[in-house]
Each structure stands twice: as C-alpha cells, then as structure tokens.
Design an enzyme around this catalytic site. Sequence first.
Site, short mmCIF file in Angstrom:
data_model
loop_
_atom_site.label_atom_id
_atom_site.label_comp_id
_atom_site.label_asym_id
_atom_site.label_seq_id
_atom_site.Cartn_x
_atom_site.Cartn_y
_atom_site.Cartn_z
CG HIS A 1 4.04 6.38 1.26
ND1 HIS A 1 4.08 7.74 1.05
CD2 HIS A 1 4.67 6.00 2.62
CE1 HIS A 1 4.66 8.27 2.42
NE2 HIS A 1 5.03 7.52 3.24
CG ASP B 1 6.74 3.80 -3.76
OD1 ASP B 1 7.91 3.48 -3.36
OD2 ASP B 1 5.95 4.40 -3.04
CD GLN C 1 9.08 0.74 3.27
OE1 GLN C 1 9.69 -0.20 3.91
NE2 GLN C 1 8.87 2.05 3.85
CE LYS D 1 10.96 5.46 3.09
NZ LYS D 1 10.49 5.18 4.57
CB CYS E 1 2.17 8.06 4.76
SG CYS E 1 3.07 9.12 5.79
N1 PLP Z 1 6.91 4.78 -0.67
C1 PLP Z 1 6.64 4.17 0.18
C2 PLP Z 1 6.25 2.58 0.09
C3 PLP Z 1 7.19 4.45 1.49
O1 PLP Z 1 7.10 3.48 2.42
C4 PLP Z 1 7.75 5.76 1.71
C5 PLP Z 1 8.32 6.12 2.83
O2 PLP Z 1 7.95 5.64 4.10
C6 PLP Z 1 7.71 6.59 0.68
C7 PLP Z 1 7.14 6.31 -0.78
C8 PLP Z 1 8.28 8.14 0.51
O3 PLP Z 1 9.73 7.99 1.05
P1 PLP Z 1 10.65 9.47 1.39
O4 PLP Z 1 9.89 9.89 2.43
O5 PLP Z 1 11.96 8.84 1.41
O6 PLP Z 1 10.37 10.22 0.18
#
Ligand code: PLP
Length: 411
Positions: free
Chosen positions: A128, A205, A208, A231, A369
């Site tokens: 992302h 990270d 997900q 999430k 993203c």
């Molecule tokens: N990393 C991953 C894999 C994501 O799917 C997302 C959001 O969709 C993020 C990071 C960013 O999360 P947040 O916008 O809640 O900070």
Amino acid sequence: MTTKPCTFDIEQIRADFPILKTVKYKRPLVYFDNGATTQKPQIVIDTLMEYYSTKNSNIHRAVHYMSQVCTHSYESVRKTVKQFINAAYEHEIVFTSGTTESINLVANSFGSRFVVEGDEILVSQLEHHSNIVPWQLMAERQNAKVVMWPMNDKGELRMDLLDGLLNEKTKLVCLNHVSNALGTINPVEEVIRIAHQKNIPVLVDGAQAIQHLKVDVQALDADFYAFSGHKIYGPTGIGVLYGKSKWLEAMPPYKGGGDMVKKVSFEKTTYADLPLKFEAGTANYIDAIALGEAINYIDKIGLEQIASYEHELLLYAEKQLKTIDGVRIFGTSDHKAATVSFTYKNTHPSDLGEMLDKFDIAVRTGSHCAQPLMAYFGIGGTVRMSMSFYNTKEEIDYFVASLKKVCSMLD
Ligand code: PLP
C-alpha cells in the site's frame, strides 16, 4: 488453508452490525468493501456513546474520578492488545491514529536513529502507498535508498530473490502481512527468519491481516507490526504500533508535546518511558477504549473460526466469478485472505462499481493505493470484493447474479 465447518451463528452475528440492515435502494446493503474499512458491532457503537455520555475526561492528567476511569480503561486496552497479538510487554504497544501513522513513526524515528547515507530499505512491490511513501520521504532526508522487492504473476513475493536483495546496507525490510489489493498472505515468518539471519529487522504492515488471521508477534519474531482499529471493527482514528522493546527504547520520540515527557526545562527536557514516549498530546482514548471492545468481540468469536469461514467465502466467490466470461482475477496465490480483485474485459472498474452500487452492493474500485502493483500488471485498477465474517454465500450469489446483469448491460 484447511477449512473447518462454520459453527458460529451467522444470523446472530449479522444482527450485531446495525448497518447491515441499511437499505439505500431496494435491499439491505451487501457490503464487500471491508478492506477499506469494516463495519462496527453494536458494542463498539454503545461504548462510544457510553463514554461520551457519561465518562469522558482527559487521561493521565487529573486525579478526579472520571479521569481515573478513562485512564484505567485506556491502559487496559493496551493489555488487551498485548494479549491479542501476544506481545511480550504492554509497553511495546503504542497507540497511534492508524497503520499510516504507525509506519510514519518508524520511518521518522528509526530512520533518524539508524539510517545513514547510502543505506537501503527493502520494500515489497505488493505494498500500500502508506508502506512505500514514508520510506521514500525518509530516504530523501537520510540520503538513503528504497529498494523494491519484486513479486511474481500470481501476486506473490519473489522469495528466490530475497537473499540477494539483503546486504550490509539494508537497514529494514518492510512488507505487508496480507496484500490489500490482491489478498495474498505473505510468508512473513519466513521473511523475518531470513532477514534476521543477517541481523536486519522487519516491519510488518498488518492492516489487512489483523482482522483475518491470528497474529502472534513473538512467534513471527516481528520487529514492528502496525495495524488500524477501523479495519478490525473498531473506530476510525485509532491504531497500533507494536515494536520490540529493544528498538523502541533506542528510537527517539517522533512527536513532542504533553504526556511524552518526564521533565521539561528550557535547558534540558527528558522523555517519558515507553510507551508514552511515542504518545504525545491528548491520546484518542475513547476510540482506543472502543477498539478494546472490538477486539474482545472478535476474540470471542475466534480468529481461527473467522479465518476458516472467510476462506470458505473466498473459494465460493472465486469459483463463481471464474464462470463469468471476461472476468480476470488478479492475485492467484494459494494463500489468500477473503479478497478477490478482478477486471471485466476492458471495462473501467469504476463503471462496474457504480453499476453494482445501484444493486445495493458496495465494492472498492481503482488502484487500492497500490499503484506500483497495478503498474506490474499493466492496469489502472481493479474491482475489489473484500469480505468479512458477517458476509454470506447468499450475498455472493446475489453479487454474482448482479455482476452478470451489469456485464451484459456493458456488452
Ligand atoms: N496498509 C494496508 C495494507 C492497507 O490496506 C491500508 C489501508 O487500506 C493501510 C496500510 C493504511 O491504513 P490506514 O489508512 O488505516 O492508516
């Protein structure tokens, strides 16, 4: 992944999520955009109401009753999170505003302390943007370099390349546990093992993964693990950074302000111990408290149960989508969370998304993203159907039937 029969009461679970009764056009919402954010069970909504209605008071500061109540509740969520991800210590749990802030915290603080000119940060191609851009910003500041770790056509990381990409300049490896765009479950345990053989720490990270898989940061041996509350069925604006003590202790504060200090003078300021060193200013304590309830809620159902049920949904959805001529699924690893990313012929994904919306179906469309990942496949985006344990096979049937109608209209 082995599948066990689902033993939870899906009707009861759906009843816990009031939004699932929402009718915008004709029928209750079919919500397949869980990768973007999950819906909230009543207990989370009630907790927010309860605290704002009867208990709200700033934490860590005052001796009066309500402040003590909120402080106690906030700090007990730290314990809840520690147990939930099996961290070794409570002080390894830092509350942030979400995954993005957790990663930025590490990029800024770890970066300024450990990364120097010429160093490298290895970042997977499946990321992302929030696990790419903070590293690019940091690399610019430190005159370091972000090195991309490629994936294959199935949307899996090229494990065969890993060893060769790690060298004495590599200061950190960054990858997601589950890809938001494709659903691939990455072999993080194996990656961490290989990186640690060369004494290189790893940031995972978990945005997900945390809502789909049982996460044990000690078993993984992760150095950092980041996730977002919204999430995992909690509120927006709250998240977690797990960091091993040895790193968090050595890292300088990321933001300055109240609550993160021991003593302040114009001559010299000293900082609070972990975790408050990284929690400057008024914490988002009420959202943190509601996040604790979200975690308790899904812990009661059990993540193994959730993973097994969601895997059934994944197989069912993929099987049906494959019967539609012109549908191409991206992300074909055998190890996937319940996400299906696809295109239909050369239709623009947002056209599909808009038409599905008229059938009361919510999906995400676009690059998710993850533009470098989309560039790999030579596409601008996909339709992403991301499922949760409150979804059903009947909803998938309705989705596929509606998609078939949409496709024939577009043809
Ligand atoms: N990393 C991953 C894999 C994501 O799917 C997302 C959001 O969709 C993020 C990071 C960013 O999360 P947040 O916008 O809640 O900070």
